[in-house]
Design an enzyme around this catalytic site. Structure first.
Site, PDB file in Angstrom:
ATOM      1  CG  ASP A  29      -0.655   0.215   3.627  1.00  0.00           C
ATOM      2  OD1 ASP A  29       0.310  -0.543   3.466  1.00  0.00           O
ATOM      3  OD2 ASP A  29      -0.541   1.404   4.003  1.00  0.00           O
ATOM      4  CD  GLU A  84       1.371  -3.610   5.714  1.00  0.00           C
ATOM      5  OE1 GLU A  84       2.596  -3.467   5.839  1.00  0.00           O
ATOM      6  OE2 GLU A  84       0.552  -2.709   5.984  1.00  0.00           O
TER       7      GLU A  84
END
Length: 691
Positions: free
Chosen positions: A411, A440
């Site tokens: 993330d 990401e």
């Protein structure tokens, strides 16, 4: 000479002596320059996977008119040659040569370019001019005898190539043989093939070696499906309204459905304990009511632990192992979200306050991405104790690897120092080469590219926002050519964070269009659960789902997915992908222009050396981008992947079979298509070249 003149002259001589000669790299005898691909001046490895061909290019030239040849060579970690291919001039006049190398096993490799003076090609060029003109004919064939005798020394005994050269030499040596007979023998197809296989090399030159890391296939190819374990099996009491969370074991019961659609990676958000302080409520509200589960990205609680623990409502590590085990039984890998951030309740906040940024008033700074604020999350500060943070994060990641996680969806890696990732990924490449990291990172291109350069195996991409034909064409070419050696794309139509206006407004047709583009445009693609239910209502003022699953339980009735046909489409797309190696490849993409801006077309190819049967696999994709209306167009096929030309009479040159409908068509170089968003919105066509 005056004293002043003497001093000045001495100073000049001293200055000249003190200037060191500039460093330079010597140009080889046959110059080999501008070698690609390479990263960080050849210090970082470029990307490849097992059985995936990658192109090597170099500018190669020499003085004078003598001919030369070149090869690209791939060596493994032990220095053994594992592939060697001729390089061809792909830019005549610019001397840009290319060859495709194909690794067969994972691990570190290196490649280099070798060039040499080619006496056979030089002799043949001269002979084909001089012999017909009667110029120095005797000398020409005297040179041939010397050359062919040298060639015999380099060919294997009892080989066909040796026999071809020996037989030609016999003819060339006959004094009474006609010159044209000798020339015919010297340039026969068999002789040309023999010299190509076992060339006589002079003035052999080599480039430096450049690193390549060959990953396992999943680093390139995968069909991902995201689900929130807490939503699967979650129930709500009809009287009290209280929720009971789904668990890792209830989520495991849903894996058969996911695998049945052909997905091979199941991705789950963080499963760690969720903090209570500043817990977010439904739709990212600042006030949580009792029963709100909070965001799984607000990681850590005083009682239950942090990144090395599991949210108690989801179960235990034993339950996690059951989930992973069931996924493996079904042929799927588990991808776990790695979110390096903390809730205010995370044990690290008390144990290591130096790992966070303190404000002047003594409070810890929460995460912000103006205008967004994340009051329930503290970002880590990697500069106060970088070694301490590094060791702890590596320990955490290895813990989850020990529990069967082989992929991490990281993330927001672009909010952490690139050097941190470079070190972590390099160590995992050595110690856990099977583990894959996806970035990401919806951020600026230099950061996305550099994250790939330092070791991220895959990356989220801008595909999600590329809706128009030109945008799609340009982006496909970018990810398949310009950046393919450093960044592997993953195409997602939506995520739990992103719901684009195109999907919001276009209904089932828009969802189908974007799924087809994602599944065919990239070797790795992904679907966020609920996509098959056409969940396309956005929270007002935001590009994300209303009643977002990040902040609440969201059990679903997937039987409805059979009614709208989306589950069937997803299953079909995964089946087509598994059948066609071309759709599992990134680099061989060509664009087919069309006469309608709402219809996009491209061709993907797997080279013969990439397929099990040694035959090229090709797929032509044609998609209507308009989710509201039928469109028709002429598609102007780029025939270069097939090595064919149009027929003089405009007749058919390829037979195409639509893998979605089963229909077969005979196409020339400019076929007509009609696509209906409420019927057949796309063609995904396998190709057979007509003889």
């Amino acid at each position: 000479m005056s004293t002043l003149q003497h001093k000045t002259s001495s100073a000049r001589r001293s200055s000249r002596r003190s200037v060191a000669a500039p460093d330079f790299v010597a140009v080889s005898r046959i110059p080999i320059v501008e070698v690609s691909p390479q990263l960080l001046d050849g210090t970082a490895p470029v990307k490849s996977t097992v059985d995936e061909s990658f192109p090597v290019q170099a500018t190669i030239f020499r003085e004078g008119h003598d001919k030369f040849a070149a090869r690209a060579v791939l060596v493994d970690g032990a220095g053994h040659t594992v592939d060697s291919v001729p390089m061809c001039d792909v830019s005549p006049g610019l001397f840009r040569f290319e060859g495709w190398l194909t690794p067969r096993v994972p691990g570190p490799h290196r490649f280099f370019v070798e060039a040499w003076s080619d006496p056979y090609a030089t002799w043949l060029h001269n002979a084909e001019i001089k012999v017909p003109a009667g110029i120095d004919v005797g000398l020409v064939f005297a040179e041939a005898e010397v050359l062919f005798k040298a060639a015999l020394k380099g060919t294997p005994v009892r080989s066909g190539e040796r026999a071809a050269i020996r037989d030609a030499l016999t003819v060339i040596s006959k004094r009474r043989a006609l010159p044209e007979v000798k020339l015919a023998a010297a340039r026969s197809e068999e002789v040309r093939a023999a010299f190509a296989a076992y060339p006589v090399k002079e003035l052999v030159s080599r480039s430096r070696e450049y690193p390549v890391f060959v990953d396992r296939v999943r680093a390139l190819v995968g069909s991902w499906y995201e689900l929130f374990p807490r939503s699967v099996g979650a129930t709500r009491d009809s009287e009290s309204g209280e929720w009971t969370s789904g668990t890792l074991r209830t989520a495991a019961t849903d894996l058969d459905r996911v695998a049945g659609m052909g997905f091979d990676v199941v991705y789950i958000p963080p499963v760690h304990p969720i903090g209570l302080t500043n817990r977010k409520g439904r739709n990212n509200s600042l006030t949580a009511v009792p029963g709100d589960p909070g965001s799984p990205y607000a990681i850590g609680s005083d009682a239950a632990g942090g990144h090395d623990a599991i949210e108690p409502s989801l179960g235990t590590f034993e339950d996690f192992d059951v989930f992973v085990g069931r996924a493996h039984e079904l042929g799927m890998e588990v991808a776990l979200d790695l979110a390096l951030q903390c809730s205010p309740d995370h044990p690290w906040v008390k144990e290591h306050p130096e790992w966070f940024t303190a404000r002047p008033d003594g409070t810890i700074a929460y995460a912000e991405n103006p205008p967004k604020k994340y009051q329930d999350i503290y970002p880590l500060n990697f500069d106060n104790d970088p070694e301490g943070i590094y060791k702890e994060i590596k320990r955490v990641v290895e813990l989850w690897v020990a529990h069967g996680v082989t992929i991490f969806r990281v993330d927001n890696p672009h909010t952490k120092p690139v050097g941190f990732w470079q070190r972590l990924l390099a160590e995992f490449r050595v110690e856990h080469p099977e583990v894959i990291f996806l970035a990401e990172a919806f951020t600026n291109p230099p950061m996305m590219q550099t994250l790939g350069t330092v070791g991220f195996h895959q990356s989220y991409t801008y595909f999600t926002w590329r809706n128009e034909r030109q945008e799609i064409e340009e982006y496909l070419m970018e990810v398949s050519h310009e950046s393919s050696h450093r960044m592997r794309p993953a195409f997602w139509p939506t995520t739990h964070d992103i719901l684009t206006p195109y999907i919001q407004r276009g209904g089932i047709s828009a969802a189908a269009i974007r799924a087809i583009l994602a599944a065919t445009g990239s070797p790795t693609w992904g679907i966020y659960n609920g996509y098959e239910l056409i969940e396309n209502i956005a929270r007002p003022g935001a590009e994300e789902h209303i009643d977002n699953e990040k902040y609440e339980f969201k059990p679903r009735n997937y039987a409805l997915a059979e009614q709208n046909g989306m589950a069937t489409l997803l299953t079909m797309l995964n089946s087509i992908r598994s059948k066609h190696k071309a759709l599992q490849r990134l680099r061989n993409v060509t664009i087919n222009p069309t006469s309608n801006d709402k219809i996009v077309s491209f061709t993907k190819v797997a080279r013969p050396e990439e397929t099990a049967d040694g035959v090229m696999d090709a797929v032509i994709v044609v998609v209507n981008l308009d989710p509201y209306a039928s469109r028709d167009a002429t598609v102007y096929l780029d025939l270069s992947p097939f090595g064919i030309s149009p027929r003089w009479d405009g007749g058919p040159i390829i037979e195409v079979t639509d893998e979605m409908s089963g229909e077969t068509y005979l196409w020339n170089e400019a076929p007509y298509v009609h696509l209906d968003p409420h019927g057949q919105v796309a063609h995904v066509l396998s190709v057979k070249v007509l003889s």
